[in-house]
Design an enzyme around this catalytic site. Sequence first.
Site, PDB file in Angstrom:
ATOM      1  N   HIS A  19     -12.581  35.724  22.552  1.00  0.00           N
ATOM      2  CA  HIS A  19     -11.195  36.439  22.264  1.00  0.00           C
ATOM      3  C   HIS A  19     -10.211  36.010  23.439  1.00  0.00           C
ATOM      4  O   HIS A  19      -9.088  35.634  22.993  1.00  0.00           O
ATOM      5  CB  HIS A  19     -11.126  37.916  21.883  1.00  0.00           C
ATOM      6  CG  HIS A  19     -12.060  38.170  20.901  1.00  0.00           C
ATOM      7  ND1 HIS A  19     -11.973  37.649  19.646  1.00  0.00           N
ATOM      8  CD2 HIS A  19     -13.148  39.240  20.794  1.00  0.00           C
ATOM      9  CE1 HIS A  19     -12.706  38.318  18.930  1.00  0.00           C
ATOM     10  NE2 HIS A  19     -13.616  39.293  19.483  1.00  0.00           N
ATOM     11  N   HIS A  68     -18.505  37.264  24.320  1.00  0.00           N
ATOM     12  CA  HIS A  68     -18.013  37.603  23.012  1.00  0.00           C
ATOM     13  C   HIS A  68     -16.391  38.057  23.310  1.00  0.00           C
ATOM     14  O   HIS A  68     -15.655  37.269  22.542  1.00  0.00           O
ATOM     15  CB  HIS A  68     -18.714  38.846  22.253  1.00  0.00           C
ATOM     16  CG  HIS A  68     -17.862  39.085  20.965  1.00  0.00           C
ATOM     17  ND1 HIS A  68     -18.187  38.608  19.789  1.00  0.00           N
ATOM     18  CD2 HIS A  68     -16.880  40.030  20.677  1.00  0.00           C
ATOM     19  CE1 HIS A  68     -17.395  39.103  18.787  1.00  0.00           C
ATOM     20  NE2 HIS A  68     -16.729  40.045  19.555  1.00  0.00           N
ATOM     21  N   GLU A  69     -16.389  38.669  24.185  1.00  0.00           N
ATOM     22  CA  GLU A  69     -14.675  39.060  24.509  1.00  0.00           C
ATOM     23  C   GLU A  69     -14.131  37.772  25.294  1.00  0.00           C
ATOM     24  O   GLU A  69     -12.930  38.023  24.950  1.00  0.00           O
ATOM     25  CB  GLU A  69     -14.735  40.297  25.259  1.00  0.00           C
ATOM     26  CG  GLU A  69     -15.469  41.656  24.646  1.00  0.00           C
ATOM     27  CD  GLU A  69     -15.003  41.946  23.282  1.00  0.00           C
ATOM     28  OE1 GLU A  69     -13.591  41.527  23.205  1.00  0.00           O
ATOM     29  OE2 GLU A  69     -15.442  42.538  22.585  1.00  0.00           O
TER      30      GLU A  69
END
Length: 382
Positions: free
Chosen positions: A33, A29-30
């Site tokens: 980003h 997820h990170e």
Amino acid sequence: MPLLDSIWMLIVTYLAPFIFVLSLVVFFHELGHFLVGRACGIKVDAFSLGFGPELAHYTDRRGTRWRLALLPLGGYVKFHGDANGASAADFSAVEAMSAEERAVTFAAQSVGKRAATVAAGPIANFILALAIFTAMFYVQGRDVLLPRVDNLIDGGRAVAAGFQKGDVVTAIDGRKIESFGEMQRIVTAGGDVTMKFAILRDGRPIELTATPERREIKTAFGPERIGVLGISSSGAPENWSKKHFSLPGAAVEAGRESWYVVSRTGSYLGGLVVGRESPQQLSGPIRIAEVSGEVAKSGFWPLMNLAAMLSISIGLLNLLPVPLLDGGHLLYYVAEGLRGRALTERVQELGFRFGMAFVAGLMIIATYNDVARLTMQWLNLG
């Protein structure tokens, strides 16, 4: 010594699988980003896996501090000019920067770049799930149980609709059915919804109409309200077969599996908003750890299957239009695009406070559910 053995067994059986699954999902997820942010020219100050005190770190050549923190319950990417890992801008700090330094902050980017960077986290979760499902189906194939009715519950909706032992379900509402599991998924998702079943009975095609009864049952993740028809399979060996996939076929099957998890999770979240679903079904870290440990006993692929489902759930949860979550940021950017300017600092601050309260409330409810369930288990054992 027995106490130390018990603690070690608890760590190996439950804590290790939980940390593995959650860290894998949070990392991707990170990473979404991070990669899109860098591609958009944004400087990344920190990439943290976990919260709290730092256990280890590494600073790369672009100045990003990669952190491994003590509490493995999440993570964050802190872009230049952010006040924290939730991408809340530090407006005073940004104003004090030089023009060159300000140009690489998150806040200085166009709405499109900021939106792409924020959306990349949930998208990475969906990509991770697709990759896991694809690998799983390609390597293992899929066990298929014939959609045959072997047992009927007295007084159940299936009996009332005219089902008989030996019936083979071939389609539901015109959708072809190939396995008992596929039939179960449609029925459980369709509580109190009338459905048309195409049946083969002694080689003759017939059609029956039935409405699954919406009931609360216990699942691996806690109580869940699902549709129940009142039929089951004996699981006889002759009714099982193995379906193998080419790599493209595995990817298609992975897409179907991912869509099923998306639809079920989305249906629950929507039902929670309108009051159709109970918040008692929410599970927190304690329950996830417990399920991770139980699933890990079945092997590597069942644990990866859990990771894929959790990845989709976290991706969807983050897309909720709640400030603090990725969906809340995207909501702000939509408003900015329509207004032609960003929302005021005061409005954004109030939104983040609301988002913090909302997320904290969800965590409290989920943790309460976990503790209440464990307490009931201990009392029953006592």
